[in-house]
Design a protein around this motif. Structure first.
Motif, PDB file in Angstrom:
ATOM      1  N   THR A 129      -7.619   4.730  -4.717  1.00  0.00           N
ATOM      2  CA  THR A 129      -8.311   5.806  -4.018  1.00  0.00           C
ATOM      3  C   THR A 129      -9.663   6.039  -4.679  1.00  0.00           C
ATOM      4  O   THR A 129      -9.731   6.288  -5.891  1.00  0.00           O
ATOM      5  CB  THR A 129      -7.491   7.102  -4.050  1.00  0.00           C
ATOM      6  N   VAL A 130     -10.709   5.925  -3.881  1.00  0.00           N
ATOM      7  CA  VAL A 130     -12.069   6.132  -4.373  1.00  0.00           C
ATOM      8  C   VAL A 130     -12.589   7.423  -3.753  1.00  0.00           C
ATOM      9  O   VAL A 130     -12.853   7.490  -2.554  1.00  0.00           O
ATOM     10  CB  VAL A 130     -12.989   4.958  -4.023  1.00  0.00           C
ATOM     11  N   SER A 131     -12.711   8.432  -4.584  1.00  0.00           N
ATOM     12  CA  SER A 131     -13.090   9.742  -4.073  1.00  0.00           C
ATOM     13  C   SER A 131     -13.670  10.587  -5.186  1.00  0.00           C
ATOM     14  O   SER A 131     -13.274  10.464  -6.351  1.00  0.00           O
ATOM     15  CB  SER A 131     -11.865  10.446  -3.476  1.00  0.00           C
ATOM     16  N   SER A 132     -14.592  11.450  -4.811  1.00  0.00           N
ATOM     17  CA  SER A 132     -15.153  12.394  -5.784  1.00  0.00           C
ATOM     18  C   SER A 132     -14.394  13.714  -5.744  1.00  0.00           C
ATOM     19  O   SER A 132     -14.705  14.637  -6.500  1.00  0.00           O
ATOM     20  CB  SER A 132     -16.638  12.625  -5.491  1.00  0.00           C
ATOM     21  N   SER A 163     -18.384  -0.827  -9.024  1.00  0.00           N
ATOM     22  CA  SER A 163     -19.212  -0.143  -8.020  1.00  0.00           C
ATOM     23  C   SER A 163     -18.384   0.226  -6.796  1.00  0.00           C
ATOM     24  O   SER A 163     -18.765  -0.068  -5.652  1.00  0.00           O
ATOM     25  CB  SER A 163     -20.393  -1.032  -7.619  1.00  0.00           C
ATOM     26  N   LEU A 164     -17.287   0.874  -7.040  1.00  0.00           N
ATOM     27  CA  LEU A 164     -16.348   1.169  -5.958  1.00  0.00           C
ATOM     28  C   LEU A 164     -16.913   2.180  -4.971  1.00  0.00           C
ATOM     29  O   LEU A 164     -17.629   3.119  -5.342  1.00  0.00           O
ATOM     30  CB  LEU A 164     -15.027   1.667  -6.538  1.00  0.00           C
ATOM     31  N   LYS A 165     -16.556   1.978  -3.709  1.00  0.00           N
ATOM     32  CA  LYS A 165     -16.981   2.854  -2.631  1.00  0.00           C
ATOM     33  C   LYS A 165     -15.778   3.548  -2.011  1.00  0.00           C
ATOM     34  O   LYS A 165     -14.664   3.002  -2.042  1.00  0.00           O
ATOM     35  CB  LYS A 165     -17.671   2.054  -1.534  1.00  0.00           C
ATOM     36  N   PRO A 166     -15.964   4.718  -1.410  1.00  0.00           N
ATOM     37  CA  PRO A 166     -14.827   5.392  -0.747  1.00  0.00           C
ATOM     38  C   PRO A 166     -14.148   4.525   0.310  1.00  0.00           C
ATOM     39  O   PRO A 166     -12.928   4.632   0.498  1.00  0.00           O
ATOM     40  CB  PRO A 166     -15.495   6.621  -0.121  1.00  0.00           C
ATOM     41  N   LEU A 188      -6.856   6.687  -9.007  1.00  0.00           N
ATOM     42  CA  LEU A 188      -7.971   7.455  -8.442  1.00  0.00           C
ATOM     43  C   LEU A 188      -9.220   7.236  -9.293  1.00  0.00           C
ATOM     44  O   LEU A 188      -9.168   7.364 -10.524  1.00  0.00           O
ATOM     45  CB  LEU A 188      -7.607   8.934  -8.412  1.00  0.00           C
ATOM     46  N   VAL A 189     -10.313   6.921  -8.626  1.00  0.00           N
ATOM     47  CA  VAL A 189     -11.567   6.675  -9.333  1.00  0.00           C
ATOM     48  C   VAL A 189     -12.707   7.254  -8.516  1.00  0.00           C
ATOM     49  O   VAL A 189     -12.636   7.301  -7.276  1.00  0.00           O
ATOM     50  CB  VAL A 189     -11.759   5.164  -9.596  1.00  0.00           C
ATOM     51  N   GLN A 190     -13.745   7.677  -9.180  1.00  0.00           N
ATOM     52  CA  GLN A 190     -14.908   8.220  -8.489  1.00  0.00           C
ATOM     53  C   GLN A 190     -15.770   7.101  -7.921  1.00  0.00           C
ATOM     54  O   GLN A 190     -15.758   5.970  -8.450  1.00  0.00           O
ATOM     55  CB  GLN A 190     -15.737   9.078  -9.442  1.00  0.00           C
TER      56      GLN A 190
END
Length: 122
Positions: free
Chosen positions: A119-122, A84-87, A11-13
Protein backbone atom coordinates in the motif's frame (compact mmCIF):
# COMPACT_ATOMS: atom_id res chain seq x y z
CA UNK A 1 4.66 -29.63 -0.05
CA UNK A 2 5.72 -27.06 -2.60
CA UNK A 3 5.12 -23.46 -1.70
CA UNK A 4 6.18 -19.93 -2.52
CA UNK A 5 6.24 -17.61 0.45
CA UNK A 6 6.32 -13.86 -0.06
CA UNK A 7 7.44 -11.27 2.46
CA UNK A 8 8.29 -7.60 2.62
CA UNK A 9 4.99 -5.93 1.81
CA UNK A 10 3.50 -3.15 3.87
CA UNK A 11 2.53 0.49 3.97
CA UNK A 12 4.90 3.05 2.50
CA UNK A 13 4.65 6.71 1.63
CA UNK A 14 4.80 7.89 -1.98
CA UNK A 15 8.40 8.08 -3.12
CA UNK A 16 9.45 5.44 -0.64
CA UNK A 17 10.94 1.99 -1.18
CA UNK A 18 10.14 -1.61 -0.36
CA UNK A 19 11.88 -4.88 -1.05
CA UNK A 20 9.79 -7.98 -1.62
CA UNK A 21 11.17 -11.48 -1.23
CA UNK A 22 9.79 -14.83 -2.31
CA UNK A 23 11.31 -18.15 -1.31
CA UNK A 24 10.44 -21.47 -2.91
CA UNK A 25 10.45 -24.50 -0.65
CA UNK A 26 9.53 -28.15 -0.88
CA UNK A 27 10.56 -30.95 -3.19
CA UNK A 28 11.60 -29.81 -6.66
CA UNK A 29 14.60 -30.24 -8.94
CA UNK A 30 14.91 -26.92 -10.67
CA UNK A 31 13.44 -23.45 -11.02
CA UNK A 32 13.06 -21.78 -14.36
CA UNK A 33 11.53 -18.32 -14.68
CA UNK A 34 10.50 -16.47 -11.53
CA UNK A 35 8.43 -13.35 -11.45
CA UNK A 36 6.18 -10.89 -9.70
CA UNK A 37 2.63 -10.00 -10.62
CA UNK A 38 0.20 -7.62 -8.97
CA UNK A 39 -3.53 -7.25 -8.72
CA UNK A 40 -5.19 -4.03 -7.71
CA UNK A 41 -8.84 -3.94 -6.56
CA UNK A 42 -11.16 -4.38 -9.52
CA UNK A 43 -8.34 -5.15 -11.93
CA UNK A 44 -6.83 -8.25 -13.42
CA UNK A 45 -3.55 -9.69 -12.25
CA UNK A 46 -0.72 -8.30 -14.36
CA UNK A 47 2.97 -8.90 -14.82
CA UNK A 48 5.32 -6.58 -12.94
CA UNK A 49 8.69 -8.20 -13.66
CA UNK A 50 10.23 -11.58 -14.33
CA UNK A 51 13.66 -13.10 -14.49
CA UNK A 52 14.81 -16.24 -16.27
CA UNK A 53 17.24 -18.84 -15.01
CA UNK A 54 19.84 -17.08 -17.15
CA UNK A 55 19.10 -13.76 -15.44
CA UNK A 56 17.34 -12.17 -18.40
CA UNK A 57 14.73 -9.74 -17.15
CA UNK A 58 11.71 -7.92 -18.40
CA UNK A 59 9.49 -5.33 -16.77
CA UNK A 60 6.10 -3.77 -17.18
CA UNK A 61 6.48 -0.35 -18.78
CA UNK A 62 4.98 1.32 -15.72
CA UNK A 63 7.81 0.17 -13.43
CA UNK A 64 10.85 0.40 -15.68
CA UNK A 65 13.58 2.39 -14.00
CA UNK A 66 11.87 2.11 -10.61
CA UNK A 67 11.79 -1.64 -9.89
CA UNK A 68 14.60 -4.19 -10.04
CA UNK A 69 14.09 -7.94 -10.00
CA UNK A 70 16.87 -10.31 -8.95
CA UNK A 71 17.27 -13.87 -7.77
CA UNK A 72 19.50 -15.93 -5.52
CA UNK A 73 19.54 -19.45 -6.90
CA UNK A 74 21.32 -20.85 -3.86
CA UNK A 75 18.41 -19.69 -1.72
CA UNK A 76 15.66 -20.39 -4.29
CA UNK A 77 14.58 -16.81 -3.77
CA UNK A 78 13.48 -13.97 -6.01
CA UNK A 79 13.49 -10.33 -4.95
CA UNK A 80 11.76 -7.20 -6.12
CA UNK A 81 13.33 -3.91 -5.14
CA UNK A 82 10.73 -1.18 -5.53
CA UNK A 83 11.82 2.46 -5.47
CA UNK A 84 10.03 5.75 -6.04
CA UNK A 85 6.73 4.13 -5.25
CA UNK A 86 3.49 5.68 -6.44
CA UNK A 87 -0.04 5.32 -5.01
CA UNK A 88 -1.11 3.56 -8.21
CA UNK A 89 1.29 0.73 -7.34
CA UNK A 90 -0.97 -0.25 -4.46
CA UNK A 91 -1.94 -3.88 -4.97
CA UNK A 92 -1.46 -7.42 -3.80
CA UNK A 93 1.86 -8.63 -5.19
CA UNK A 94 2.12 -12.29 -6.10
CA UNK A 95 5.22 -14.37 -6.63
CA UNK A 96 5.29 -16.81 -9.51
CA UNK A 97 7.76 -19.56 -10.34
CA UNK A 98 8.12 -22.37 -12.84
CA UNK A 99 9.24 -25.48 -10.96
CA UNK A 100 10.34 -28.89 -12.15
CA UNK A 101 9.14 -31.72 -9.93
CA UNK A 102 9.36 -35.51 -9.97
CA UNK A 103 7.21 -37.38 -12.45
CA UNK A 104 6.51 -34.47 -14.79
CA UNK A 105 8.63 -35.71 -17.68
CA UNK A 106 10.79 -32.60 -17.72
CA UNK A 107 7.87 -30.19 -17.76
CA UNK A 108 7.89 -27.14 -15.53
CA UNK A 109 4.69 -26.30 -13.70
CA UNK A 110 3.52 -22.86 -12.67
CA UNK A 111 3.23 -22.06 -8.96
CA UNK A 112 1.89 -19.01 -7.14
CA UNK A 113 2.41 -17.54 -3.74
CA UNK A 114 -0.48 -16.27 -1.63
CA UNK A 115 0.42 -12.65 -2.16
CA UNK A 116 1.63 -9.76 -0.05
CA UNK A 117 -0.13 -6.41 0.23
CA UNK A 118 1.70 -3.27 -0.83
CA UNK A 119 0.00 0.00 0.00
CA UNK A 120 1.45 3.31 -1.13
CA UNK A 121 -0.24 6.15 0.67
CA UNK A 122 0.50 9.28 2.64
Amino acid sequence: QLQLVESGGGLVQPGGSLRLSCAASGSFFSISTMGWYRQAPGKQRALVARITSGDSTNYADSVKGRFTISRDNAKNTVYLQMNSLKPEYTAVYYCNAELLTLGRGGLFDNYWGRGTQVTVSS
